[in-house]
Each structure stands twice: as C-alpha cells, then as structure tokens.
Design an enzyme around this catalytic site. Structure first.
Site, short mmCIF file in Angstrom:
data_model
loop_
_atom_site.label_atom_id
_atom_site.label_comp_id
_atom_site.label_asym_id
_atom_site.label_seq_id
_atom_site.Cartn_x
_atom_site.Cartn_y
_atom_site.Cartn_z
N LYS A 195 106.74 63.62 57.94
CA LYS A 195 108.08 64.60 58.10
C LYS A 195 107.64 65.64 57.18
O LYS A 195 107.84 66.96 57.40
CB LYS A 195 109.05 63.87 57.92
N HIS A 211 121.74 63.74 62.71
CA HIS A 211 121.26 62.61 63.30
C HIS A 211 122.09 62.58 64.88
O HIS A 211 123.20 62.08 64.83
CB HIS A 211 121.71 61.38 62.42
P1 NAD Z 1 109.03 59.12 69.62
O1 NAD Z 1 107.77 58.18 68.81
O2 NAD Z 1 109.44 58.96 70.71
O3 NAD Z 1 108.57 60.64 69.08
C1 NAD Z 1 107.94 61.07 67.98
C2 NAD Z 1 107.16 62.59 68.47
O4 NAD Z 1 106.75 63.11 67.45
C3 NAD Z 1 105.94 61.94 69.20
O5 NAD Z 1 105.97 62.68 70.66
C4 NAD Z 1 105.03 62.42 68.48
O6 NAD Z 1 103.99 63.03 69.13
C5 NAD Z 1 105.52 63.67 67.82
N1 NAD Z 1 104.90 63.94 66.33
C6 NAD Z 1 104.48 63.04 65.51
N2 NAD Z 1 103.69 63.54 64.47
C7 NAD Z 1 103.90 64.93 64.80
C8 NAD Z 1 103.42 66.20 64.08
N3 NAD Z 1 102.95 66.16 62.86
N4 NAD Z 1 103.94 67.27 64.55
C9 NAD Z 1 104.50 67.40 65.62
N5 NAD Z 1 105.11 66.24 66.39
C10 NAD Z 1 104.59 65.18 66.04
O7 NAD Z 1 110.05 58.92 68.26
P2 NAD Z 1 111.68 58.99 68.40
O8 NAD Z 1 112.18 57.70 68.97
O9 NAD Z 1 111.93 60.19 69.27
O10 NAD Z 1 112.01 59.14 67.11
C11 NAD Z 1 112.06 60.56 66.25
C12 NAD Z 1 112.81 60.50 65.14
O11 NAD Z 1 114.12 60.55 65.45
C13 NAD Z 1 112.46 59.52 63.99
O12 NAD Z 1 112.69 59.85 62.76
C14 NAD Z 1 113.55 58.38 64.44
O13 NAD Z 1 113.94 57.55 63.13
C15 NAD Z 1 114.84 59.31 64.65
N6 NAD Z 1 115.67 58.57 65.53
C16 NAD Z 1 115.47 57.75 66.53
C17 NAD Z 1 116.41 57.22 67.48
C18 NAD Z 1 116.03 56.25 68.34
O14 NAD Z 1 117.01 55.60 68.97
N7 NAD Z 1 114.83 56.52 68.92
C19 NAD Z 1 117.72 57.79 67.16
C20 NAD Z 1 118.00 58.19 65.95
C21 NAD Z 1 117.01 58.85 65.33
#
Ligand code: NAD
Length: 728
Positions: A416, A459
């Site tokens: 991040k 969020h």
């Molecule tokens: P995910 O794994 O589906 O997606 C993450 C994406 O980020 C991937 O496509 C990955 O390739 C990309 N990524 C990783 N490193 C990167 C970089 N250096 N530059 C650009 N892209 C990069 O995960 P998600 O479920 O979409 O979650 C993403 C964020 O949202 C997390 O912080 C998670 O905690 C938060 N979140 C998730 C949920 C849920 O229900 N899944 C709900 C609320 C918040």
C-alpha cells in the site's frame, strides 16, 4: 387559507382538486392537505353546482408519496398528544383522522375519480383507493404500492381494507406484507385501476367518467350486492381461513416473529374484511395505533428513513468546504473491490483510470463491469458509454488529471505504501487519497502521503455494486477537505455514508466480527451448531455466524488473527473461538471457497449442510448441558451491543445515527431494532449494563460494559438523548 389543494370548477360542474403541496418537490400528506380535502368534501356534499370531482396532482414528480414520515415521528416515542386521555385513546384519535377523512370522501354522495400522473405510494395510494374510479398514466415506470411495512408501519388510511376488497385477500396480503409495488398495467389487472391512459389524457378521461356516471359515487363495498373477490370473507369459508395460515407462515419465515407490523396487518385484514367498511377502518386504526405505540416503528423510521436520508444529504459533511464533485478517479488495484468501485464510479458518470500490476489484471477488472452490465441486460449503447469511461492501465502516468484516488491493492502495508508514493509522484500531495483497507489503521497508512490531511479511509463492502454502505474513516490527521471530498463522491455514486474515526477494524468490521466470534465461542464449547445458526437468523441477522465465516473464508480469519497478534504483541487478546479457527485451518477446511468449512457444499449446487463431524472435531463432542435459545440469542446480541457501546465510548463513533446505519446496512444487524444504539436505548441503558455484568461474570471480560455505559446508566441517559443534547 392554505393552498395545498387547488380547486377549479368546470362548466360541467366537475371540481378538479389538484394536490400541490407548497415547498415540497413531491406531494406528501400534510395537515394542510387534510384541511383542504376536508373543505373540498364539504363543498361536494353541500354545493348543488358541484356534480363530482377529479383528484389529481400538480407535481410532475408524481401523485403523492404518502405520509410525511418525519411528521409521523412526532406521534411516536412520547410525542405530544392531547391531555386527559389514555395514550392509546389519544393515539387512536390521532391516526383515525385521515382514515375518517378518506371515508368521508368515498361516501360524499358524488362520483370522485383519481387521475394519477405518477407514483402513488403509501398514503398516496390510499387517497387513490378512496376514489370511485381510477385512471393511471400509461408509464410502466410508475409505481403504485403500500410499502409502509419496510419501515415497520402499515397502511393506516384504509389501505388494509380497500386493497383486499378490490383485488382479493390473497393478492392484497402479498402486497401488504411485502411492501411490493405494482405497475399501472398490474393495477389494471387487479381492478385497482379502471383505466390506463396517455398522461395528457388522464384528467379528461377521469372527468368523462364523472360526467357519464352521476350515480357513480358508491364504492362496490358499500353496494348491497358486493361480493368479495376470491370468495366470501368469513371464518366459515375454509379458503379464507387457509389464506391466513399461509400469511402467518410467510410472516414467520420473513420476519422471524420479530416485527409488529406484519402481525398487525394480518389481524387488521382478517377482522376488517368480515365487517362493513365503517367498522373496518376503526379496526385498522386500532391496530395502527398499537404499532405506532411500540418503539419498534419509531426506531425503524428514524434509522431506515430519517437518518439514512440525512446521511445521504450530507449530515456529516463539513459545512464550510465548497462542493467537491469527482470527475476522474484513480483506482489502484483491479481485483474484486477495485473492479466493483470502478463500475459504480463509471455508472455515476465519473472517468476511471483502473491501474494494476499487469495489463491483463487491469483488463480483467474492466471486464467485471462488462459482465455485470450484460447480466443486467443494460442497453448496448448505455453499457458502452459506461465501459468507455474505464481505462485499464499499468502506467502511473495515465493517472494525470485524476482528482480523487482510491486504493484497493493487497492488504499489506508495504504494498500500500509503495502504490501511495508512486501515485503522489504523478499527482502531487494535494489530491485526496482514499484507502479501501478493511483492517489497517488509516493514520499509519497516511504516513506514505506527504500531506496526511488529504488521506482518508473509504471503506466499501463486497459486492460493491450491491452493498449500500460506505464507511468513511477519519485518520488522526485527516482534514475537512478530505471528508467533504469523500462524502461528495459517495453521494455521486448514490450510496449511504457513515463517518467514523480511526481504530483497528474501524466500526463495522470490529463489531460485526464479534457476532462471528461469539458463534465460534459457542461452537468451541460444544453447542449444537444448528442451534447457533438458527438463533442467529431468528434474531434478525441475515445469516448464522458460522455460515458468514464460511463465506468470508476461514483461512482469511486465521490470517487476520495472526496479523493482529503480530501487530499488538502482548496487548493481543485472542477470543475463545480462536482454537476453532486454528483447528479448521489445520485440517484444510477453508469455507465455501474449497467447498468444505463449517458446512459441506455438495457438488452440483445441492443445498449446503452443516458438517456432521464439526462438533466432534473442534470441541471433542457435544456439551452435556446445552444452552437454550434465549441464552444463545443473548450472547450473540449482547456481544455486538457491548462492542458498539465501546466504539461510542472510545470516540470511534461520534453519533448513534452512524452506528445504527453502519450496523444495519454494513452487516445486516436486525433492521427491526433500528440498529444497536436504538436497541440499547429501547432496552434501557441500566438494563443493558446489568445484563452485560451478568454475562461478563459467566463468560468473561469480552462482555464487560465500558465505563462510558455505566456512567450513562447512572445518569439515566440514552444514546439518542445525548446526541440530541449535543446537537442542540
Ligand atoms: P484482490 O486480491 O481481489 O485485489 C487486489 C488487486 O490489487 C489485485 O488485482 C492485484 O493484482 C492488485 N495489486 C496488488 N499489488 C499491486 C500494486 N503494487 N499495484 C497495483 N495493483 C496491485 O483483493 P480485494 O478483495 O479487492 O481487496 C483489496 C483491498 O480492499 C484490500 O485492502 C482489502 O482489505 C480491502 N477490502 C476487501 C473487501 C472484500 O470483501 N474483499 C472488503 C472491503 C475492503
């Protein structure tokens, strides 16, 4: 002289009554509307020159949206009522007034037709039903319905009596109990409307009917030969009784016996349709007064209507920051969340630059929108326009021109921080940066942006396009401009925001987690799993705690616990359900994702069922003494309540409105309570503290009431009472 209803008498002696409530974009039932209608009815009754009337709306927005719910609030929760009567008698009088008025309209002796130009909901439809003839504009988007049940009320101006007499008891119960809307064509089919006509002609058609039917001023149910559609409404008719068996069962399934309004509707319809209309509306008002007298309806209206609307209109927005709509958003990460956020942004007309580590991942994120639009059968040109706003890329240079950043990359501090710095290198630190982290404190993440006042938590919940809530998280250094920008963006994408302060798990994840953890604790003690799951649903939660955990993934729960342990060191207090999660991970049961968790997910989509070896595996077998359902409910409920109270005491939450909205729309907390803070106020804070003390003694510190709650109890305060004092 009020002018909520304009009157105009034509050469044929037909009085057009045009409802146009001043100062409102949509007609609602106000005291002025009632006063004007009273005067119009008097004229219909006494003026020989008036042969009949047409009731219509002067607003392009629709016919009428019903009672002014904000005004209804005055009747509830100890609002001012006339002296010298019992509360129930006074409430009956207050709610019977409109019922009586509409009955006066339909018995005025002259024909009255409704010309309905747009939506007629709740009291709006009840006005229409009290007319003898109903012409609706032929626009399929027009909604007609009695949705009061959605906020814990029921139609109290004759709706529960006229609808069954028009469309039959069975069909009417479906609409009354589900708050379902009908289209003009459906209304025509059910006999709720007599004509569907082009908008420009509705008034003329209504007038033509009045002119042609000088004796049309008698409702079918006041005619001697009236026959109830669907058969006689009497307890002696087995079909009639059978409908209520079905209605009761449906209500039980949908509301788990938690809600007053469905029961009141069933009783009002059952008793009311068996007697003449004059008595029927009294029966309806009696049940309506009972529903209004209970805090449930007031709590539901406050959270589901008043607070929700206020939040969406910017109740928490810093007032002195000029409007800051987003034109182009930088979406970092095109995974599950990033793809969803890109979709809702593009749908709101915002340009999106969707960035991921590979072009393939970014394109896949865009494809998410294409797939969902196709599934919804969005017209091709509209879908293309939305898709054209999303630009998938791996190149940070493409972020140029973005006026808001949202980050949803992996939940790792280092990754991040890296993307935050790379973005700042292109956009500079003046742009507002929002993180969609679900667990990492915002204040820490903000260190990677050189102006932490411009860093904020935005969020979302999954699936983004379906979940209505967005939790805005204010870090220690977050400034007013960032809060305003985030709230303006949430308004653009038409979601409901709450604003909370920074803390681990913020508000929603932290409190929701306690529901799941208490379920795990019960399981770890050897409680029958089906009891835990069924009580969870019975108390109004959308799913049982074990089923939710299977959806989230037991491996994820394990990882979050490990990360928290690492972050907090000695301060970490593991919950009693932790060993259950460890055990499940050890044996490779991760939840729905690998088709085995607390439940078994059979191949081919057959219904999931609880894993038969569960208790033996995680608790060494069933406990000798099982808790009863009330005990399980108490633990699942109070474990959430105490965490919510702590969030308020610690300043994570600033208002009970945020707390109630976040709970209902974020994790599905029993909506009939109005949310955890409404629930605690209704139970009484001293009672909440006493129950928590008892539970803490028996089950441990996790139930211990915070000092904040004890102080409130000692002073006889309530959450909403305190909030009102603070706002004054
Ligand atoms: P995910 O794994 O589906 O997606 C993450 C994406 O980020 C991937 O496509 C990955 O390739 C990309 N990524 C990783 N490193 C990167 C970089 N250096 N530059 C650009 N892209 C990069 O995960 P998600 O479920 O979409 O979650 C993403 C964020 O949202 C997390 O912080 C998670 O905690 C938060 N979140 C998730 C949920 C849920 O229900 N899944 C709900 C609320 C918040």
């Amino acid at each position: 002289m009020t002018t909520a209803i304009h009157t105009e008498l034509d050469a044929d002696g037909i009085l057009t009554l045009t409802i146009d409530v001043p100062g409102q974009s949509m007609n609602v039932i106000t005291p002025e509307v009632q006063a004007d209608l009273t005067a119009a009815i008097e004229r219909l009754k006494t003026d020989d020159a008036v042969k009949g009337a047409v009731l219509t709306s002067g607003k392009a927005s629709g016919f009428m949206a019903g009672a002014d719910l904000k005004g209804m609030g005055a009747l509830m929760g100890g609002g001012k009522l006339p002296e010298g009567k019992s509360r129930m008698a006074a409430l009956f009088d207050a709610v019977f007034g409109l019922n009586r008025l509409l009955r006066d309209l339909e018995t005025c002796g002259k024909p009255v037709a409704a010309a309905v130009n747009g939506l007629a909901l709740g009291g709006g439809l009840e006005f229409v039903l009290a007319c003898h003839y109903r012409v609706i504009a032929d626009n399929p988007k027009i909604t007609l319905g009695l949705p009061e049940i959605m906020v814990g009320l029921f139609p109290g101006a004759g709706g529960t009596q006229r609808l069954p007499r028009l469309m039959g008891v069975q069909a009417a119960l479906m609409y009354l109990l589900q708050g379902k809307n009908m289209s003009p064509q459906e209304a025509l089919g059910f006999g709720v409307a007599q004509e569907v006509a082009p908008l420009a002609e509705i008034v003329a058609r209504a007038k033509a009917w009045v002119k042609a039917n000088p004796n049309g001023g008698v409702q079918p149910w006041d005619a001697k030969n009236f026959k109830m559609p669907g058969g006689p409404a009497t307890a002696l008719n087995p079909n009639f009784a059978q409908m209520f068996v079905g209605g009761n069962a449906m209500t039980h399934v949908n509301a788990g016996d938690n809600m007053n309004a469905p029961r009141a509707i069933l009783s009002a319809v059952y008793e009311g349709v068996q007697v003449p209309m004059d008595l029927a509306i009294r029966i309806e008002s009696k049940y309506f007064a009972k529903v209004v007298a209970d805090p449930q309806a007031g709590n539901m209206i406050r959270s589901l209507f008043v607070s929700k609307q206020a939040a969406e209109k910017g109740a928490r927005r810093p007032k002195d920051v000029p409007p800051a709509p987003t034109k182009k958003v930088a979406m970092l990460g095109a995974g599950l969340m990033g793809a969803g956020i890109a979709m809702v942004s593009a749908q709101a007309g915002i340009e999106v630059v969707l960035l991921d580590t590979t072009q393939e991942a970014a394109e896949k994120g865009k494809q998410y929108t294409a797939d969902r639009l196709a599934k919804k059968k969005t017209p091709a040109d509209k879908a293309q326009a939305i898709l054209d706003r999303i630009k998938p890329t791996t190149d940070y240079a493409d972020l140029a021109g973005c006026d808001l950043v949202i980050e949803a990359v992996f939940e790792t501090r280092e990754i991040k921080a890296k993307v935050t710095q790379a973005t700042e290198a292109v956009l500079g630190p003046d742009v507002i940066f929002g993180s969609n982290t679900s667990t990492l404190p915002i204040t820490g993440l903000a260190e990677a942006w050189s102006k932490p006042e411009n860093f904020i938590g935005i969020h979302f919940f999954s699936p983004v396009e379906k979940m209505p809530l967005v939790e805005i998280i204010v870090g220690k250094k977050t400034g007013a401009a960032a809060i305003a920008k985030a709230l303006d963006y949430v308004a653009q994408i038409r979601k409901t925001p709450i604003v909370v302060n920074d803390s681990r798990g913020f508000y929603t994840s932290r409190c929701f987690g306690t529901y799941v953890q208490e379920g795990l604790a019960l399981l770890g003690e050897g409680t029958v799993p089906a009891l835990i799951e069924n009580v969870g649903k019975q108390m109004g939660m959308p799913v049982g705690p074990l089923a939710v955990n299977d959806e989230v993934g037991l491996d994820l729960s394990y990882k979050v616990a490990q990360q928290t342990k690492k972050d907090l060191g000695d301060a970490y207090k593991g919950g009693p359900g932790e060993t259950v999660i460890e055990k499940m991970n050890e044996i490779g049961r991760f939840g729905r994702k690998n088709a085995k968790g607390f439940y078994v997910y059979p191949e081919g989509g057959a219904k999931k069922y609880l894993w038969p070896d569960l208790v033996q595996t995680v608790a060494g077998g069933l406990a000798d003494t099982q808790p009863d359902a009330a005990e399980v409910k108490e633990r699942l409920l109070y474990r959430q309540l105490v965490e919510c109270a702590r969030c308020m005491g610690e300043g994570v939450l600033e208002t009970p409105q945020d707390g109630d909205l976040g709970a209902i729309f974020g994790w599905g907390f029993a909506p009939f309570t109005g949310g955890p803070f409404s629930a605690m106020d209704t139970i009484g804070i001293a009672n909440v503290v006493a129950t928590l003390d008892r539970l803490a003694q028996r089950h441990g510190e996790r139930f211990a009431p915070p000092q904040y709650l004890r102080d409130m109890a000692a002073k006889g305060e309530s959450f909403y009472g305190l909030a009102a004092k603070k706002a004054a």
